[in-house]
Enzyme design. Structure first.
Site, PDB file in Angstrom:
ATOM      1  N   ASP A   1      15.361 -39.525 -26.280  1.00  0.00           N
ATOM      2  CA  ASP A   1      15.075 -39.167 -27.679  1.00  0.00           C
ATOM      3  C   ASP A   1      13.585 -38.931 -27.849  1.00  0.00           C
ATOM      4  O   ASP A   1      12.905 -38.511 -26.910  1.00  0.00           O
ATOM      5  CB  ASP A   1      15.562 -40.296 -28.599  1.00  0.00           C
ATOM      6  CG  ASP A   1      15.972 -39.771 -29.963  1.00  0.00           C
ATOM      7  OD1 ASP A   1      15.117 -39.741 -30.861  1.00  0.00           O
ATOM      8  OD2 ASP A   1      17.132 -39.363 -30.117  1.00  0.00           O
ATOM      9  N   HIS A  14      12.477 -41.582 -34.819  1.00  0.00           N
ATOM     10  CA  HIS A  14      13.904 -41.360 -34.538  1.00  0.00           C
ATOM     11  C   HIS A  14      14.359 -42.221 -33.351  1.00  0.00           C
ATOM     12  O   HIS A  14      15.381 -42.920 -33.422  1.00  0.00           O
ATOM     13  CB  HIS A  14      14.112 -39.872 -34.245  1.00  0.00           C
ATOM     14  CG  HIS A  14      15.523 -39.396 -34.266  1.00  0.00           C
ATOM     15  ND1 HIS A  14      16.308 -39.351 -33.130  1.00  0.00           N
ATOM     16  CD2 HIS A  14      16.301 -38.912 -35.268  1.00  0.00           C
ATOM     17  CE1 HIS A  14      17.508 -38.857 -33.428  1.00  0.00           C
ATOM     18  NE2 HIS A  14      17.530 -38.586 -34.728  1.00  0.00           N
ATOM     19  N   SER A  42      23.369 -38.961 -35.063  1.00  0.00           N
ATOM     20  CA  SER A  42      22.323 -39.538 -34.207  1.00  0.00           C
ATOM     21  C   SER A  42      22.394 -41.050 -34.197  1.00  0.00           C
ATOM     22  O   SER A  42      22.073 -41.690 -33.183  1.00  0.00           O
ATOM     23  CB  SER A  42      20.940 -39.121 -34.706  1.00  0.00           C
ATOM     24  OG  SER A  42      20.588 -37.835 -34.298  1.00  0.00           O
TER      25      SER A  42
END
Length: 476
Positions: A167, A204, A412
């Site tokens: 990621d 994230h 996600s």
């Protein structure tokens, strides 16, 4: 005017990939992004066939110069993929690419005779699914608690399940969050812009690691910053980066991947084919996000879960809405999505533990759900105005402050919840095979949810709490 999320993100991703002209596909339909003027082929004989066929096609039918067709870069060491330039990528705009479309058509008959795929667009693989997230993060007031809450289990380095998160990298203050004390990996690049505000998608990877650790504290989590630049990377580079990630630390028990792309096909991505074939021979389980397009179109690599030979190696995960009873409005769906987990308004670590950090919203919310749902979804609640879609400068974009935890939505985040449940089962049953643990989890799950009229397995962690949202008031 309603926000134009795809075009907003197209422009934003293009700015983060300087020197790589991009186009929308297929044609200008806005389903995926890809590199203009370039196609992919496997190195060696297949690349030669593609070059010769495309060169003949353009010379005979399109009236273009044959020397426009040439290799644009060497094959990678592991992925074995060659980029072949078929036109000047600087010509035209981003609404489609006739040269690439022509190259694909030229090889269609040859592919049929060969019985396998020979050519592909060079897609953009991104966490910005359909070039937009399920939503943008929302601050949680100091003193708030994670959701799912932290499970009561100790971290034992001798038995901890090894999880690799592919990621964005880790935020600088991630260790200030107790659940991430044992997490390691790459640092997030350029957390803030020149204005001091947090960049879009920063945090994230940290958020995802926090979810895994909450559901399964007995995990050793490594986060690799493969997707640091706005969460986007070309397919031709992605396969090689996946190899680099597993080569660096060895194949883990579980890979958590919250990125991908559709490609208009049902046979996967050419650029990650070599990696996926090697994955199949390893004991590692890949858990991949199904995507936020609100579509049944296969999204890769998650959709490998539906291909022969990958049933045990890949688990594709869609998102449930805040009540856990139905699919989130944005979640992809269909038979290729094998499980669903909570993915709407989850709470985890972001940034600002050391010092509060401002964030300016990039997208405006909609007046109603963009997918036609009637519950108070993240499309329109909570309301905010963003930089990229403000109308002629008449509306000032909203700014918030992050002080540690955030609420965020998307497949996600459903993905690391599923990863955590598999890892937790491995710890509870002293199971060392993640693929067996996946089968056990799916076989023993009794919870179901409704997604587009179908009843699907719902992976609900014991510490997860449903989030009930009152209908939002009309925008003033």
């Amino acid at each position: 005017m309603a926000p134009q999320r795809f075009r907003e993100q197209f422009a934003q991703i293009q700015r983060t990939m300087p020197g790589v002209p991009l186009a929308m596909g297929p044609d200008d339909a806005g389903e995926f992004l890809y590199e203009k003027g370039v196609v992919l082929a496997r190195d060696g004989e297949e690349a030669r066939v593609v070059e010769d066929t495309v060169r003949q096609h353009f010379t005979t039918f399109a009236g273009l110069s044959a020397d426009q067709v040439r290799r644009a870069g060497p094959a990678t060491n592991r992925s074995g993929i060659t980029r072949i330039q078929v036109a000047d990528p600087g010509q035209g705009d981003g609404s489609g690419d006739p040269a690439v479309a022509g190259a694909l058509r030229a090889l269609s008959a040859t592919e049929g005779r060969a019985g396998r795929r020979l050519i592909s667009r060079n897609h953009v693989v991104s966490i910005a699914v359909n070039a937009c997230p399920g939503d943008e993060p929302v601050p949680v007031a100091p003193g708030g608690q994670p959701n799912p809450a932290a499970a009561e289990a100790a971290h034992d380095p001798d038995s901890a399940v090894r999880v690799l998160v592919i990621d964005t990298g880790l935020m600088h203050d991630h260790r200030s969050y107790p659940l991430l004390a044992h997490t390691r990996g790459d640092a997030q690049l350029e957390e803030c812009g020149e204005d001091g505000a947090l960049k879009q998608y920063c945090g994230h990877g940290t958020f995802i690691a926090g979810l895994v650790a909450a559901v399964a504290p007995n995990t050793d989590i490594t986060v690799r910053g493969t997707l640091n630049d706005a969460g986007a990377i070309l397919e031709s580079e992605f396969g090689e980066k996946l190899f680099e990630a597993v080569d660096r630390d060895g194949w883990p028990d579980v890979i958590s991947l919250s990125a991908g792309t559709s490609n208009g096909r049902t046979d996967g991505l050419l650029g990650v084919d070599a990696f996926m074939r090697e994955l199949r021979e390893q004991p590692t389980l890949l858990v991949a996000a199904a995507g936020n397009n609100g579509s049944a179109t296969p999204f890769w690599p998650a959709a490998y879960a539906d291909l022969p030979g990958y049933e045990n190696a890949v688990l594709s995960v869609g998102a449930l809405r805040g009540d856990g009873e139905f699919g989130a409005c944005f979640s992809n769906h269909g038979g290729w999505v094998k499980a669903y987990a909570p993915g709407e308004r989850l709470t985890s670590a972001l940034t600002g533990f050391d010092t509060p950090v401002p964030y300016v919203y990039q997208h405006s919310t909609y007046d109603s759900c963009r997918y036609g749902f009637t519950y108070p979804c993240t499309c329109h609640h909570p309301r905010h105005t963003g930089v990229l879609s403000e109308d002629g400068g008449s509306a000032k974009p909203d700014q918030v402050m992050f002080e540690g935890l955030a609420q965020w939505s998307g497949t996600s985040f459903a993905t690391p919840v599923a990863v955590g449940m598999i890892a937790s089962l491995m710890t509870a049953q002293a199971q060392t095979d993640p693929r067996k643990a996946r089968r056990q989890l799916m076989d023993t799950t009794t919870e179901v949810a409704e997604v587009r009229g179908a009843h699907v397995p719902a992976l609900l962690p014991p510490t997860w709490r449903p989030v009930q949202i009152s209908p939002p008031s009309a925008r003033a």
